[in-house]
Design an enzyme around this catalytic site. Structure first.
Site, short mmCIF file in Angstrom:
data_model
loop_
_atom_site.label_atom_id
_atom_site.label_comp_id
_atom_site.label_asym_id
_atom_site.label_seq_id
_atom_site.Cartn_x
_atom_site.Cartn_y
_atom_site.Cartn_z
N SER A 264 0.75 -1.16 0.07
CA SER A 264 -0.35 0.29 -0.16
C SER A 264 0.73 0.99 0.64
CB SER A 264 -0.42 0.22 1.30
OG SER A 264 0.29 0.59 2.80
N LYS A 265 0.19 2.04 -0.51
CA LYS A 265 1.15 3.46 -0.10
C LYS A 265 1.38 4.39 0.72
CE LYS A 265 -2.52 5.96 -3.65
NZ LYS A 265 -2.82 7.09 -3.51
N ARG A 266 0.90 3.79 1.90
CA ARG A 266 2.16 4.00 2.95
C ARG A 266 2.53 2.82 3.78
NH1 ARG A 266 -3.14 4.49 3.88
NH2 ARG A 266 -3.37 2.65 4.00
#
Ligand code: GLU
Length: 508
Positions: A264-266
């Site tokens: 994910s982006k995080r």
């Protein structure tokens, strides 16, 4: 007749492009180029609420950096334009109307509040609400209202959406090049909104209309779109476009390094590697997310890394140029299961590409760093230094830590080395060695080297101990390439200065 290959990469400008998206673009590109096809960039910005300024420019800039080129698209134009859906807005309504006229879609006048209430009452009974074949006849739409009521609501500009009327009982077949034959029963699917109250089509309608009008032959996209594929297949049927429906290939997910879930982006900054091709600054919060470019990856390495996340050539070859990938790529060799990101492998690829650069090329990349630090050095000399250390690094940014001692005398000395190697008589011996170096005139490194070795042998000293201490005063630590090569590059005077400085500063 063989169909002309036309593929599109169709990102939504809702933020920076995730490397999963870049991989989708890459696979489309490889597929198209191998078959002499056309690669299109279409911007899908029908969801105005999620539009992020700068995202479109970001997508174009990062794909350009990576060498993924488009034949048609929002930035290069082409005969099927416009290529930005918001610029195509007037075009979609007629298609929604066509579906209504043919009984494939209907007006739904339910307010968000009324739908919320129904959803809650379903939840109270531990059921999930879906606007579908089982519920649509008890809701407020053109299937349940009379023609007069519908006309009146429309005349009054009552807000409405247009929904797809999913057939009650049909096996929908999606033939996917990667997943095989996927069959979904229509009764499981909801009546998706095709046209919104803001006058914009939804992704589903715009995507199908555009793929049709742009004569897309193959839809290659992430697996997260597989659940939408049955609806898309039904839409082709509803429009009567089945004969030219694109072929589908849904790419496996990119997974976190441990395989536990989608990357994910995080994840990136948390796990120590970028998930975006280039650095991104959030226009609202100002928050910066790292990118491969700014982290020092070569674009060729990123391409190679991404090519292998979900595909393999079936041979042992790992290093592929874009041209080689275009030749070797095949959809048949894309795996079904998710691809785990492997940071060590990513670094390895970068290291391999770094090694392909000669000293001169590396010096060009490194010079700005030195200029920034106020260090003056000729490109020729820097090229020699870069060549000396390039096998020890994976990134250009690591050059400094491998070479700083070529430019600066040590400020401190590695205590471990001092403790282990520095003896009572070390200073005296190093002093003699400095005198030996001084006497070599003109200064020839090989002669200096031989004389120092001879001194150590004649005095029956410990070779390792003395050489390590000499390195310690020249470099400041026990690192670096061949010591006499370092001495030849910094020069006799500097070497002597450093020996004297070390003798003065190192105390035991
Ligand atoms: N706009 C969609 C996305 O952001 C495109 C999906 C598709 O390729 O159909 O990924």
């Amino acid at each position: 007749m063989e169909r002309k290959v036309r593929v599109r990469f169709a990102p939504s400008p809702t933020g920076p492009l995730h490397i999963g998206g870049v991989r989708t673009a890459l696979y489309n590109y490889l597929f198209a180029k191998q078959l002499g096809g056309t690669m299109i960039l279409r911007i899908e910005d029908t969801d105005q609420g999620r539009f992020v300024p700068g995202a479109e420019e970001y997508i174009i800039d990062s794909l350009t950096w990576l060498g993924i080129k488009f034949d048609e698209g929002v930035h290069v134009g082409g005969p099927y334009g416009p290529y930005r859906q918001s610029d195509r807005k007037p075009l979609y309504r007629q298609y929604a109307d066509q579906l209504i006229a043919n009984g494939w879609a209907y007006y739904a006048f339910d307010t968000p509040e009324s739908l919320d209430e129904i959803r809650k009452s379903f939840e109270a009974e531990k059921k999930a609400f879906q606007y579908d074949v089982t519920t649509r006849l008890s809701l407020r739409n053109s299937l349940t209202l009379s023609q007069e009521e519908v006309n009146q609501l429309l005349a009054e500009n009552h807000p409405y959406v247009i929904r797809f009327k999913m057939p009650e009982d049909e096996d929908i077949i999606v033939n996917d090049h990667i997943r095989g034959r996927v069959v979904v029963h229509s009764k499981l699917l909801d009546d998706k909104v095709l046209f919104k109250s803001d006058g914009m089509p939804t992704y589903h309608l715009a995507n199908i209309v555009d793929d049709h009008l742009m004569e897309i032959s193959h839809v290659i996209r992430g697996e997260e779109w597989l659940p939408s594929a049955p609806l898309h297949v039904m839409l082709y049927k509803a429009f009567g476009w089945e004969a030219t429906m694109p072929e589908f290939a849904h790419l496996p997910l990119l997974l976190k390094p441990d395989g536990n879930g989608k990357l994910s982006k995080r994840d990136g900054d948390r796990l120590g590697f970028p998930v975006f091709p280039t650095q991104w600054q959030d226009p609202k919060t100002g928050e910066i997310s790292s990118g491969y470019r700014e982290s020092g990856y070569f674009p060729e390495a990123v391409i190679n890394i991404l090519a292998f996340l979900g595909w393999n050539p079936g041979t042992t070859q790992e290093m592929f140029t874009m041209e080689e990938l275009i030749k070797a790529f095949s959809i048949e060799r894309i795996s079904k299961s998710g691809a785990k990101f492997d940071l060590e492998k990513a670094k390895w690829f970068n290291q391999q590409y770094l090694r392909q650069h000669n000293g001169e090329e590396l010096a060009k990349l490194f010079m700005p760093v030195l200029i920034e630090k106020g260090i003056n050095i000729t490109s020729d000399k820097l090229a020699v230094i870069c060549d000396l250390v390039k096998e020890r690094i994976s990134f250009v940014k690591e050059l400094w830590e491998q070479t700083y001692f070529f430019f600066n005398a040590p400020e401190s000395y590695d205590e471990q080395v001092v403790k282990k190697r520095w003896k009572e008589d070390t200073a005296a011996h190093l002093d003699s060695i400095s005198a030996i170096l001084e006497a070599v005139e003109p200064f020839e490194t090989t002669i200096a080297h031989d004389k120092v070795i001879a001194y150590i042998q004649e005095n029956t000293l410990n070779m390792g101990q003395i050489m390590n201490c000499l390195r310690l005063v020249i470099v400041g630590a026990g690192i670096g390439p061949d010591l006499f090569t370092i001495i030849s590059l910094i020069g006799k005077e500097e070497a002597i200065k450093r020996i004297k400085k070390g003798i003065n500063e190192i105390k035991i």
